[in-house]
Every structure is written in C-alpha cells, then in structure tokens.
Design an enzyme around this catalytic site. Structure first.
Site, PDB file in Angstrom:
ATOM      1  N   ASP A   1       0.819  -1.210   0.000  1.00 41.22           N
ATOM      2  CA  ASP A   1       0.000   0.000   0.000  1.00 41.22           C
ATOM      3  C   ASP A   1       0.866   1.278   0.000  1.00 41.22           C
ATOM      4  O   ASP A   1       2.086   1.202  -0.134  1.00 41.22           O
ATOM      5  CB  ASP A   1      -0.917  -0.073   1.244  1.00 41.22           C
ATOM      6  CG  ASP A   1      -2.314   0.454   0.974  1.00 41.22           C
ATOM      7  OD1 ASP A   1      -2.461   1.340   0.119  1.00 41.22           O
ATOM      8  OD2 ASP A   1      -3.257  -0.008   1.646  1.00 41.22           O
TER       9      ASP A   1
ATOM     10  N   ASP B   1     -10.227   3.657  -3.177  1.00 38.51           N
ATOM     11  CA  ASP B   1     -10.915   2.427  -2.755  1.00 38.51           C
ATOM     12  C   ASP B   1     -12.343   2.315  -3.287  1.00 38.51           C
ATOM     13  O   ASP B   1     -13.097   3.286  -3.332  1.00 38.51           O
ATOM     14  CB  ASP B   1     -10.959   2.348  -1.232  1.00 38.51           C
ATOM     15  CG  ASP B   1      -9.579   2.162  -0.636  1.00 38.51           C
ATOM     16  OD1 ASP B   1      -8.586   2.235  -1.401  1.00 38.51           O
ATOM     17  OD2 ASP B   1      -9.487   1.972   0.583  1.00 38.51           O
TER      18      ASP B   1
HETATM   19  C1  GLA Z   1      -5.982   1.297   1.554  1.00 36.74           C
HETATM   20  C2  GLA Z   1      -6.120   0.361   0.360  1.00 36.74           C
HETATM   21  C3  GLA Z   1      -7.249  -0.631   0.639  1.00 36.74           C
HETATM   22  C4  GLA Z   1      -6.974  -1.394   1.921  1.00 36.74           C
HETATM   23  C5  GLA Z   1      -6.773  -0.425   3.081  1.00 36.74           C
HETATM   24  C6  GLA Z   1      -6.301  -1.128   4.346  1.00 36.74           C
HETATM   25  O1  GLA Z   1      -7.078   2.122   1.694  1.00 36.74           O
HETATM   26  O2  GLA Z   1      -6.360   1.073  -0.803  1.00 36.74           O
HETATM   27  O3  GLA Z   1      -7.385  -1.523  -0.445  1.00 36.74           O
HETATM   28  O4  GLA Z   1      -5.816  -2.194   1.752  1.00 36.74           O
HETATM   29  O5  GLA Z   1      -5.798   0.557   2.757  1.00 36.74           O
HETATM   30  O6  GLA Z   1      -6.091  -0.251   5.399  1.00 36.74           O
END
Ligand code: GLA
Length: 389
Positions: free
Chosen positions: A127, A184
């Site tokens: 990430d 997301d």
């Molecule tokens: C980010 C990523 C998500 C998930 C969250 C976990 O937002 O984009 O896909 O992995 O972190 O905290």
C-alpha cells in the site's frame, strides 16, 4: 518463475472483514473456496489485508502477527492454505505505517521479504499510506520488488498506490505484477461506475506481468461489512437486492473485460446463489483469462454522451471477439453496436454468431449490427464468432 501472465484471481479480506480478520476466517475462506468451486474456477490467492500484525516490530526488527488474531502464526496458516491447493497472500505498505497504522515496510524491505518467504507467502499487496513525503514513491516500489524478486520464493507483487504520482509512467519497470489505479471501492453502484469510467481509457499500460487492478470486487457483499465506510449494513428489500445483483453482474463483466485482477471481496463462506452464479461464471472468467489479454476498445454510444452507454470489444485468442454492452444510465436504454465499428464491412459477407455469456446460450447470427435494450445499470456480454452469411 514469471508470475501474472494473466490477471490474478483470488480473495482479499479487506472489503468484508477489515480490522476483524483472523485465522479462523482465513481457514474458513480457504475451505469455502474449495467447497464452492471457486478454486476449480481459477481463483487461487487467499490474501490477508491490513490489520494482521502487532503495533510494533520485535527486537530484531521483524514483523509479528497479532497473537490474538493469528495464534498459530503465519507459517501454519500458509501451510493450511497450501494444503487446500491455494496460494497465500499478505499485505504491507511502502510507508512507515500501513493505512490502519500498523508497521509498514519502509526501510525494512529486505528483512520483510525474507520473513514473507520464510512464512510461505505467495502474494504481497503493498500500500501507499504514510509514505515519507520527501521520499520518491517509485523508488520504494522498486526496492520492495527487488527484495521480493530475490527472496528465494515466487511472490506476486501487488502494488497499491491508487494511481498516484503517475503510476503508469514507472510501475511496470519496477517489477510489480499489478497496480491499483484508483482509490478504494465501496459497495455501491455510483462508486463501481466511477471506478470503471475512470479506467476505460487508461488500459494501454495494462498487460501480461503487470495488470491494472481496479480494486477488489464488491460482488456478493449486499451491504455487509465490518467496515461501515465500505458498506452501510442496511437491510435490503427484495427489490433492492435484485437491483444490486444486476449491478454486480455489470461490475464483474467490466472488470473481466478490462483485464483487471479479480479479487473477491465478499464472505465466500456464505454466498447467495446469485453471487455464486456471478463469481463462478466460466464464460466471463474465460474472457478475463484469455491468453492474449488484449486491451478492449471502448466506444461510447453517442458522441455527446460519452459516459452513459458503452460498447467495448476485444479480440480473443481463437479468433472470437468478446463484446460488452454497458448501460450506465438510470433507466433502460437501447444500445446498438454497428459491426462496421469493429472492422467488419457489411459487403464482406460475414456476420457474427453471438453467444450470451450470462444466459449461456447462442442467441443467433447477426449482420451489419446488433441492437438490444439493456436494463438500468445492466450489461450484455457476448462471445462473437465470425461466420459466413
Ligand atoms: C488502503 C487500500 C485498501 C486497503 C486499506 C487497508 O485504503 O487502498 O485496499 O488495503 O488501505 O487499510
């Protein structure tokens, strides 16, 4: 070994379980993937997302699984997943801390890669939260890719920097096997639509060994998640559920046509019949997993409404074409695809025999064009075979 020749398929814990992930859930998911036929359909990675570790590294600088959530440890869990014929994935972050504020991989890349290899990890999602502002992000993916590619184990590297910092300028050259191109997903039609539209003309970088990851699927969630930001847990009426099912079909068809990795995000231990019908649709999966993974050509229906009715097609390995018609309008609409746009002159004496990938039947031979009324937020997905008429 070269990984990700085709879009990776699997399951990820985040959308449904968020902070509430633990080894019992992961074991149950692995069992369900075999029991429900997901493994046989090609889904292979079982990935634990954020929130699996303790808040601090140990005295040797190593990551430590949370002893309450993962009392047996990660090696035992990986062994269990492997015993089911599946692969085991984990999550970390290029920053100092993950998005949920657990220790990140920053300046621990090589020691972490060694840890993952020792545990039997096959996939790492990486990430982008808490990246030191004045450190170059591309360098951090390069570094982690180097560590993973030399840790003694094949580990698929799934970059997740949400399309920031012009990802497509450099991501393929780092060695990453897939890259998140968007923020997301959440379990709602407007977000599915937004993500799909944002990537429709951003597919030329995506291809074998480095795919555009449009985020984990929300198919089958029906509003259920331990994370109320992803889904609100509202009770759905029968009618709302049916509408959601249509939208999930469209979501799955879009991700499949656009060669996105397909990482399931629902609770596969408890899937409805509709969810199984979608996720196990072999005709749609075959379009995503076609060996040539050609970029689809995207054509809006009307020049003045480029984002409402979409026709999309791509050549498949055996000479067929995959054709997708997508209705983003709030209401039913007629979508027409002139075969001329695909390259077929009417005078050539050929037509297309269409096989409906959702009905699983041939619907006839068409010349010159195909036209169909598609319901609100719905889609049609066809495998088209050129035939003499
Ligand atoms: C980010 C990523 C998500 C998930 C969250 C976990 O937002 O984009 O896909 O992995 O972190 O905290």
């Amino acid at each position: 070994m070269a990984l990700a020749a085709k879009p990776p398929l699997g399951w990820n814990s985040w959308n449904t379980f968020s902070h509430e992930i633990n080894e019992e859930v992961v074991r149950g998911v692995a069992d369900a993937m075999v029991r429900e036929g997901l493994k046989d359909a090609g889904y292979e990675y079982v990935v634990i997302d954020d929130c699996w570790s303790t808040r601090e590294r140990d005295e040797n600088g190593r990551l430590v699984p949370d002893p309450e959530k993962f009392p047996s440890g990660m090696k035992a869990l990986a062994d269990y997943v492997h015993s089911k014929g599946l692969k085991f994935g984990m999550y970390s972050c290029a920053g100092t801390h993950t998005c949920a504020e657990y220790p990140g991989g920053f300046e621990h890349e090589f020691i972490d890669a060694a840890t993952y290899a020792a545990w039997g990890v096959d996939f790492l999602k990486y990430d982008y939260c808490n990246k030191p502002r004045y450190v170059d992000g591309a360098m951090l993916y390069r570094r982690m890719a180097m560590a993973l590619r030399n840790c003694g184990r094949d580990i698929l590297f799934s970059a997740c920097n949400w399309g920031h910092d012009n990802t497509t300028d450099w991501i393929r050259s780092t060695g990453a096997h897939m890259y998140r191109s968007t923020g997301d997903i959440v379990d709602s039609w407007p977000r599915i639509k937004e993500l799909a539209l944002s990537q429709m003309h951003e597919q030329k970088y995506s291809g074998p060994y480095c795919f555009n990851d449009m985020d984990m699927l929300v198919v089958g969630m029906y509003g259920r998640s331990f994370n109320s930001w992803i889904a609100d847990n509202a009770e759905l009426t029968e009618e709302e559920r049916a509408k959601r099912t249509t939208e999930y079909r469209t979501h799955f068809s879009l991700w499949a046509m656009m060669n996105s990795p397909l990482m399931i995000g629902c609770d596969v231990r408890d899937m409805s019949e509709e969810t199984k019908e979608i996720l196990l649709n072999r005709d749609v999966l075959a379009i995503n997993q076609d060996v040539e993974v050609r970029t689809p050509f995207v054509s809006p229906h009307w020049e003045d409404q480029p984002e409402s009715l979409i026709r999309m097609w791509k050549p498949l390995e055996n000479g067929d074409y995959a054709i997708g018609l997508f209705n983003f309008v709030d209401g039913g609409a007629r979508i027409t695809l002139p075969f001329w746009d695909m390259g077929l002159p009417t005078a050539a004496g050929y037509g297309f025999k269409l096989y409906d990938c959702w009905k699983h039947e041939e619907i006839g031979v068409f010349t010159e064009r195909f036209t169909e009324v598609v319901e609100e937020h719905g889609c049609r997905l066809y495998r088209a075979t050129l035939v003499k008429v």
